[in-house]
Design a protein around this motif. Structure first.
Motif, PDB file in Angstrom:
ATOM      1  N   ILE A   1       0.873  -1.271  -0.042  1.00 43.05           N
ATOM      2  CA  ILE A   1       0.043  -0.030   0.033  1.00 43.05           C
ATOM      3  C   ILE A   1       0.922   1.333  -0.096  1.00 43.05           C
ATOM      4  CG2 ILE A   1      -1.837   1.391   1.392  1.00 43.05           C
ATOM      5  CD1 ILE A   1      -2.722  -1.337   0.010  1.00 43.05           C
ATOM      6  N   TYR A   2       1.952   1.216   0.645  1.00 42.45           N
ATOM      7  CA  TYR A   2       2.907   2.385   0.861  1.00 42.45           C
ATOM      8  C   TYR A   2       3.452   2.618  -0.706  1.00 42.45           C
ATOM      9  CZ  TYR A   2       6.999   5.215   2.087  1.00 42.45           C
ATOM     10  OH  TYR A   2       7.815   6.097   2.337  1.00 42.45           O
ATOM     11  N   GLN A   3       3.886   1.521  -1.310  1.00 41.43           N
ATOM     12  CA  GLN A   3       4.506   1.524  -2.564  1.00 41.43           C
ATOM     13  C   GLN A   3       3.509   2.127  -3.648  1.00 41.43           C
ATOM     14  OE1 GLN A   3       7.620   0.996  -3.291  1.00 41.43           O
ATOM     15  NE2 GLN A   3       8.025   0.545  -0.963  1.00 41.43           N
ATOM     16  N   ASP A   4       2.128   1.927  -3.279  1.00 37.43           N
ATOM     17  CA  ASP A   4       1.244   2.201  -4.339  1.00 37.43           C
ATOM     18  C   ASP A   4       0.936   3.673  -4.039  1.00 37.43           C
ATOM     19  OD1 ASP A   4      -1.127   1.736  -6.295  1.00 37.43           O
ATOM     20  OD2 ASP A   4      -2.419   1.979  -4.666  1.00 37.43           O
ATOM     21  N   ILE A   5       0.903   4.049  -2.861  1.00 33.04           N
ATOM     22  CA  ILE A   5       0.828   5.428  -2.594  1.00 33.04           C
ATOM     23  C   ILE A   5       2.097   6.191  -3.225  1.00 33.04           C
ATOM     24  CG2 ILE A   5       0.876   7.305  -0.795  1.00 33.04           C
ATOM     25  CD1 ILE A   5      -0.728   5.147   0.863  1.00 33.04           C
ATOM     26  N   LEU A   6       3.215   5.675  -3.059  1.00 26.35           N
ATOM     27  CA  LEU A   6       4.416   6.356  -3.493  1.00 26.35           C
ATOM     28  C   LEU A   6       4.328   6.494  -5.143  1.00 26.35           C
ATOM     29  CD1 LEU A   6       7.449   5.216  -1.700  1.00 26.35           C
ATOM     30  CD2 LEU A   6       6.405   7.243  -1.641  1.00 26.35           C
ATOM     31  N   GLN A   7       3.789   5.377  -6.038  1.00 26.04           N
ATOM     32  CA  GLN A   7       3.649   5.362  -7.145  1.00 26.04           C
ATOM     33  C   GLN A   7       2.799   6.609  -7.749  1.00 26.04           C
ATOM     34  OE1 GLN A   7       5.343   3.939  -9.195  1.00 26.04           O
ATOM     35  NE2 GLN A   7       4.398   4.803 -11.166  1.00 26.04           N
ATOM     36  N   GLN A   8       1.683   6.589  -7.075  1.00 26.37           N
ATOM     37  CA  GLN A   8       0.445   7.623  -7.285  1.00 26.37           C
ATOM     38  C   GLN A   8       0.932   9.032  -7.206  1.00 26.37           C
ATOM     39  OE1 GLN A   8      -2.781   6.852  -4.950  1.00 26.37           O
ATOM     40  NE2 GLN A   8      -3.065   4.769  -5.639  1.00 26.37           N
ATOM     41  N   GLY A   9       1.945   9.161  -6.005  1.00 26.61           N
ATOM     42  CA  GLY A   9       2.648  10.410  -5.969  1.00 26.61           C
ATOM     43  C   GLY A   9       3.538  10.774  -7.089  1.00 26.61           C
ATOM     44  N   ARG A  10       4.370   9.905  -7.600  1.00 30.77           N
ATOM     45  CA  ARG A  10       5.243  10.102  -8.646  1.00 30.77           C
ATOM     46  C   ARG A  10       4.232  10.245  -9.858  1.00 30.77           C
ATOM     47  NH1 ARG A  10       7.797   4.976  -6.723  1.00 30.77           N
ATOM     48  NH2 ARG A  10       9.237   5.583  -5.510  1.00 30.77           N
ATOM     49  N   GLN A  11       3.246   9.509 -10.268  1.00 32.47           N
ATOM     50  CA  GLN A  11       2.368   9.831 -11.331  1.00 32.47           C
ATOM     51  C   GLN A  11       1.672  11.197 -11.366  1.00 32.47           C
ATOM     52  OE1 GLN A  11      -0.142   6.439 -11.152  1.00 32.47           O
ATOM     53  NE2 GLN A  11       0.913   5.410 -12.472  1.00 32.47           N
ATOM     54  N   GLN A  12       1.328  11.768 -10.395  1.00 28.23           N
ATOM     55  CA  GLN A  12       0.733  13.125 -10.063  1.00 28.23           C
ATOM     56  C   GLN A  12       1.769  13.994 -10.269  1.00 28.23           C
ATOM     57  OE1 GLN A  12      -2.480  13.179  -9.424  1.00 28.23           O
ATOM     58  NE2 GLN A  12      -2.766  15.332  -9.381  1.00 28.23           N
ATOM     59  N   GLU A  13       2.832  13.846  -9.728  1.00 31.47           N
ATOM     60  CA  GLU A  13       4.350  14.840 -10.292  1.00 31.47           C
ATOM     61  C   GLU A  13       4.498  14.932 -11.547  1.00 31.47           C
ATOM     62  OE1 GLU A  13       6.746  17.814  -9.409  1.00 31.47           O
ATOM     63  OE2 GLU A  13       5.237  16.910  -8.050  1.00 31.47           O
ATOM     64  N   ALA A  14       4.556  13.649 -12.261  1.00 27.85           N
ATOM     65  CA  ALA A  14       4.675  13.752 -13.693  1.00 27.85           C
ATOM     66  C   ALA A  14       3.867  14.546 -14.429  1.00 27.85           C
ATOM     67  CB  ALA A  14       5.101  12.247 -14.115  1.00 27.85           C
ATOM     68  N   LEU A  15       2.527  14.115 -14.043  1.00 28.18           N
ATOM     69  CA  LEU A  15       1.548  14.961 -14.939  1.00 28.18           C
ATOM     70  C   LEU A  15       1.472  16.412 -14.624  1.00 28.18           C
ATOM     71  CD1 LEU A  15      -1.229  14.868 -16.378  1.00 28.18           C
ATOM     72  CD2 LEU A  15      -2.376  14.457 -14.330  1.00 28.18           C
ATOM     73  N   SER A  16       1.597  16.858 -13.319  1.00 27.25           N
ATOM     74  CA  SER A  16       1.889  18.415 -13.027  1.00 27.25           C
ATOM     75  C   SER A  16       3.212  18.805 -13.955  1.00 27.25           C
ATOM     76  CB  SER A  16       2.372  18.192 -11.479  1.00 27.25           C
ATOM     77  OG  SER A  16       2.637  19.667 -11.201  1.00 27.25           O
ATOM     78  N   LEU A  17       4.146  18.008 -13.938  1.00 30.91           N
ATOM     79  CA  LEU A  17       5.473  18.409 -14.908  1.00 30.91           C
ATOM     80  C   LEU A  17       5.138  19.061 -16.222  1.00 30.91           C
ATOM     81  CD1 LEU A  17       8.586  19.402 -15.230  1.00 30.91           C
ATOM     82  CD2 LEU A  17       8.694  17.025 -15.627  1.00 30.91           C
TER      83      LEU A  17
END
Length: 62
Positions: free
Chosen positions: A30-46
């Motif tokens: 679950i922690y890994q999933d949350i991190l991955q979602q955060g990375r995807q969100q940051e990439a989209l923002s960029l």
């Protein structure tokens, strides 16, 4: 990990960290999933920021 997330709704981070070891949390799927979602969100923002800049530049050039 779920317990840590729920505890975060009620208690301060320092208190939670005293009870839950960080290395165990990092191994959680679950922690890994949350991190991955955060990375995807940051990439989209960029991408959105870059696209916005490019569109603004194109508008100035026309």
């Amino acid at each position: 990990m779920g317990a840590e997330i729920l505890a975060g709704l009620r208690f301060e981070k320092a208190l939670i960290r005293r009870f839950f070891r960080e290395d165990i949390m990092r191994e959680s799927v679950i922690y890994q999933d949350i991190l991955q979602q955060g990375r995807q969100q940051e990439a989209l923002s960029l991408v959105m920021r870059q696209l916005n800049r490019r569109l603004v530049q194109e508008g100035r050039n026309n």
